[in-house]
Design an enzyme around this catalytic site. Structure first.
Site, PDB file in Angstrom:
ATOM      1  N   GLY A 505       0.686  -1.077  -0.181  1.00 56.35           N
ATOM      2  CA  GLY A 505       0.005  -0.049  -0.145  1.00 56.35           C
ATOM      3  C   GLY A 505       0.864   1.267  -0.031  1.00 56.35           C
ATOM      4  N   GLY A 507       0.373   5.678   1.203  1.00 57.15           N
ATOM      5  CA  GLY A 507      -0.458   6.734   1.898  1.00 57.15           C
ATOM      6  C   GLY A 507       0.262   8.019   1.942  1.00 57.15           C
ATOM      7  N   GLY A 508      -0.228   8.988   2.592  1.00 58.40           N
ATOM      8  CA  GLY A 508       0.303  10.295   2.442  1.00 58.40           C
ATOM      9  C   GLY A 508       1.649  10.177   3.271  1.00 58.40           C
ATOM     10  CG  PHE A 509       4.220   8.479   7.183  1.00 52.13           C
ATOM     11  CD1 PHE A 509       4.657   9.510   7.848  1.00 52.13           C
ATOM     12  CD2 PHE A 509       5.010   7.279   7.062  1.00 52.13           C
ATOM     13  CE1 PHE A 509       5.928   9.282   8.563  1.00 52.13           C
ATOM     14  CE2 PHE A 509       5.945   7.140   8.016  1.00 52.13           C
ATOM     15  CZ  PHE A 509       6.518   8.263   8.626  1.00 52.13           C
ATOM     16  CG  ASP A 622      -7.208  10.702   7.206  1.00 52.41           C
ATOM     17  OD1 ASP A 622      -8.201  11.098   6.451  1.00 52.41           O
ATOM     18  OD2 ASP A 622      -5.877  10.328   6.870  1.00 52.41           O
TER      19      ASP A 622
END
Length: 838
Positions: A505, A507-509, A622
């Site tokens: 995956g 994500g933003g991090f 979130d």
């Protein structure tokens, strides 16, 4: 004689050298900066191949004022919103012309951007006044405003000035130098009544605003078709008499240019296509002029640029000679053979006053009756740029923080700085010795407390830590001693050196990898982008929050790595992935309604624990389907606490910058910037609707009224059409009373006013009741709901349905087993100590 020859040789050599220098000075390479994606920490590559850098990655050469702004994101797009005067600043070359483009795309974020009203200033001139979504965008979803500026400083600012209590916004910015001599130093002046004027200087007009760029006789040209990424529209909409002209055939050969920089004035296709006279339209020459009319502001000076390349006469080696008309009286004979020898494209510039009519008319037509030349005329392209003049001056009164320092204050500041410097040195020495003594005492105490090396201010022991080089104003985590630090070598071993095959995956991090520790435990490894300089606060926040919480419906934290430029978080690995994957992935078996209810209940329990069961209270901030993970038994666990806000929740609200994911974002939180636990409740309501309908929170491909799932779902509920939007895979599975209770819960969560939304305890109660209704074989009356059962029912009924209001902490078995507010971070994870944790 010999001396003369030597002198002649030297002069010739000098001439050649100067010519070479001149040629070198005229070269131009398309720049790679500045292209800025506003409101984003990630970069973006557009259709032209340019890399737009997220403004949160601002470098030493460009910067902005984040204290007065917030960023909003949706899919690959982002926007920065200002509620106070703010600016972007760029390091530029002095005394050079620059192209500046401002991208505005407010739609599909939230309706609140439609209320924006603001001005934009550059070089002390208002380049845009009273901007709002209606006059800026109209019926389009995006608007790009282009300017040419003569910048006479090395620091160039673009200032955004919200009106009164409104906001300003910007999606993207381009700032890069023009090719040499792209903007003329002077141009022929044409008075408003059409009379010829003297040569008018253009350069004193520091700012030119592009209002028209037209490919005459050819197709629309998108940015990727232009060497300077400009957009050219078709000319047909501006023709006064369409029957007077026809499109020429597209010229097959590529134009040859007089110089290397001439290729940037217009794309090849502009010069390979044209409009010419339709000689069959009339027998009289005077009626065959082709006229284009361009509305503009009254009494403004505009730089008019007309493009020519004789592709009609070139094929016969008989170059056309014809007249160009501007306004009612001005005319000039166009003879390509006289301009550039007839073999090169060329352009002409004029300074045109739009006059009282506000119209700029451009015409081409044949020469008079007595001229023995070919009976034709043509035009390839038109550009019109409005000069921003004195009425646009920005006094900068509304932004006093932008005013330049006064020279008379320099001496005062220098004297003050010298006086303070000595005091700072003395205090600094004292503080340094004090900290050294305190650090030694702390290390001695921590050594006797645990065998694990502490995470002292994220120092990372002897290995240099990225977080020791913090640039943010927040302080390091206090008294944090998890004893769960992994070395980077251990992380690389677990993930096979971050092998792409292990990637599960992103994500933003950063990216998430599947890993296996030395003891065989499967873990999820979340790695920030190395060296990106982003995510430090998220990294700290997750460790802080996860060190103080433990619940079966929250993802378990295993450890972290903070070494060099690496920031890594390690969690338990959940085999079944995200809830979103099970809702949309056709390769996975569809979730039954009962299982969806159980997943929602599990997630609600986790969020309720965050709000009320964890020490100090935590707002997740979130909540969305990608942050609900499922284990091998499809038990839900809330994850990703990088945006979470910890602190006492008994206050009315916490003022904070806007964070979250569009589609799930609480509109009241967006408007007021006041965060409460009810913001999580709103996001959870969107999640419930997503579970029921199996469609994303935002889907721009749908009709306008259906793009936002929350708005669409509430509308369907009020119109009693909700059953028509339910996931078709659930057909025949949902008990009607269970659906009614579930949909009522969604409607409560999605109330515009946060005060009208339920708490997560109420939501949990309602979902458990919806599950009971689904499982119950006994018929229930439609009016039965959580409120009526809570009144006048027996204690056994309350025990059966689990949690009601404040009794959740006592009656929920998950809570009673997992909550211990007195545990320290070390005690929480003491049971996890293994040979792989250091």
């Amino acid at each position: 004689m010999e001396t003369f020859r030597s002198s002649l040789f030297i002069l010739s050599l000098l001439f050649l050298l100067l010519s070479a220098v001149h040629v070198f000075a005229q070269t131009y390479t398309p720049p790679d900066k500045y292209f800025v994606k506003c409101g984003s920490a990630s970069n973006f590559v557009d259709d032209t191949g340019r890399i737009f850098v997220g403004d949160l990655n601002a470098s030493d050469t460009f910067r902005f004022t984040p204290r007065n702004s917030r960023e909003l994101n949706r899919q690959n797009e982002s926007v920065r919103v200002f509620n106070q005067p703010a600016f972007y600043e760029f390091d530029v070359e002095r005394d050079a012309f620059y192209i500046v483009r401002l991208h505005f795309s407010p739609k599909n974020f939230l309706a609140d951007l439609s209320a924006a009203l603001f001005d934009v200033s550059a070089l002390g001139v208002f380049v845009l006044k009273n901007v709002n979504a209606t006059n800026l965008i109209g019926n389009d979803s995006v608007s790009i405003k282009e300017f040419f500026l003569k910048i006479n400083t090395e620091k160039f600012r673009i200032v955004f000035l919200p009106k009164s209590s409104s906001i300003a916004y910007i999606n993207a910015i381009e700032v890069f130098p023009t090719p040499p001599d792209f903007i003329p130093s002077e141009a022929q002046e044409i008075i408003s009544d059409g009379r010829n004027g003297s040569a008018a200087r253009v350069s004193p007009f520091l700012v030119l605003h592009t209002i028209y760029r037209v490919n005459v006789g050819g197709p629309e040209i998108l940015m990727e078709g232009d060497r300077l990424w400009r957009h050219w529209e078709k000319d047909d909409a501006y023709l006064l008499n369409p029957s007077s002209a026809v499109n020429s055939d597209i010229y097959s050969s590529t134009p040859q240019y007089k110089s290397k920089t001439d290729v940037y004035f217009a794309p090849d296709i502009v010069y390979k296509s044209a409009k010419q006279l339709n000689r069959n339209a009339s027998s009289t020459r005077t009626s065959l002029n082709i006229t284009w009319s361009f509305p503009s502001r009254k009494h403004t000076v505009n730089l008019l640029r007309v493009h020519f390349y004789d592709i009609i006469g070139e094929s016969t080696n008989k170059f056309l000679v014809f007249d160009l008309y501007i306004g009612d009286s001005f005319s000039r004979t166009i003879d390509a053979s006289m301009e550039v020898g007839g073999v090169y494209p060329f352009h002409l510039d004029f300074a045109v006053d739009s006059g009282e009519s506000g119209l700029i008319n451009v015409s081409v037509g044949p020469l008079g009756e007595n001229q023995s030349v070919q009976f034709n005329a043509f035009l390839n392209g038109v550009e019109i740029m409005e000069a921003m003049d004195e009425h646009s001056k920005d006094p900068e009164i509304s932004a006093p923080w932008l005013e330049k320092s006064k020279n008379k204050l320099v001496g005062l500041w220098v004297g003050l700085a010298v006086g303070v410097f000595g005091l700072i040195c003395m205090l600094g020495c004292g503080i340094w010795f004090g900290l050294k003594w305190r650090k030694r005492k702390t290390e001695e105490a921590s050594y006797t407390h645990t065998q694990w090396s502490p995470l002292s201010a994220f120092g990372g022991g002897s290995t240099h830590s990225r977080l020791t080089d913090r640039t943010t104003s927040s302080s390091p985590l206090p008294n944090l001693n998890l004893g769960l630090k992994f070395s980077l070598a251990e992380i690389k071993t677990a993930t096979n050196n971050f092998n792409k095959k292990f990637l599960v995956g992103e994500g933003g991090f950063g990216k998430v990898y599947k890993g296996v520790l030395k003891n065989g435990m499967k873990v999820a490894v979340k790695r920030s982008q190395p060296g990106a300089g982003q995510g430090i606060s998220e990294f700290e926040r997750e460790i802080t929050i996860l060190s103080r919480i433990r619940h079966r419906h929250l993802v378990s934290f295993i450890g972290y790595c903070d070494e060099g430029l690496e920031m890594v978080l390690v969690y338990e690995f959940l085999e079944k992935g995200t809830l979103r994957e099970h809702l949309y992935n056709s390769k996975l078996p569809p979730l039954a309604w009962k299982k969806r209810l159980e997943i929602c209940i599990g997630a609600a329990r986790g969020l309720h624990y965050l709000h009320k069961g964890s020490a100090g209270g935590i707002i997740h901030r979130d909540v969305k389907s990608t942050n609900i993970l499922l284990d091998e038994n499809l038990v839900a666990k809330v994850s990703d606490f990088g945006l979470s806000r910890a602190g006492p929740l008994d206050e009315t609200h916490v003022s904070t910058d806007i964070k979250g994911t569009f589609g799930y974002l609480d509109p009241e939180y967006f408007r007021t910037q006041q965060l409460t636990e009810k913001s999580d409740v709103y996001s959870f309501g969107v999640l419930l609707l997503e579970v029921l309908c199996a469609r994303p929170a935002l889907n721009p491909t749908l009709p306008r009224e259906q793009i936002n799932l929350a708005e669409w779902g509430v509308r369907c509920k009020k119109m009693e059409l909700l059953e028509e939007i339910i996931d078709p895979k659930l057909e025949g599975q949902i008990e009607p009373n269970s659906l009614r209770k579930f949909s009522d819960t969604i409607e409560k969560c999605l109330q515009e006013d946060a005060a009208n939304r339920p708490t997560m305890a109420d939501v949990l109660w309602d979902l458990e009741y919806a599950l009971q209704l689904q499982q119950s074989t006994a018929p229930r009356m439609p009016h039965e709901d959580s409120e009526t059962i809570g009144i006048g029912t027996s204690s056994t009924a309350i025990q059966r349905f689990g949690s009601i209001g404040s009794s959740v902490l006592r009656d929920d078995p998950d809570m009673s087993q997992d909550v211990d507010s007195h545990l320290t971070a070390s005690e929480v994870f003491s049971q996890m100590k293994a040979d792989h944790g250091r």
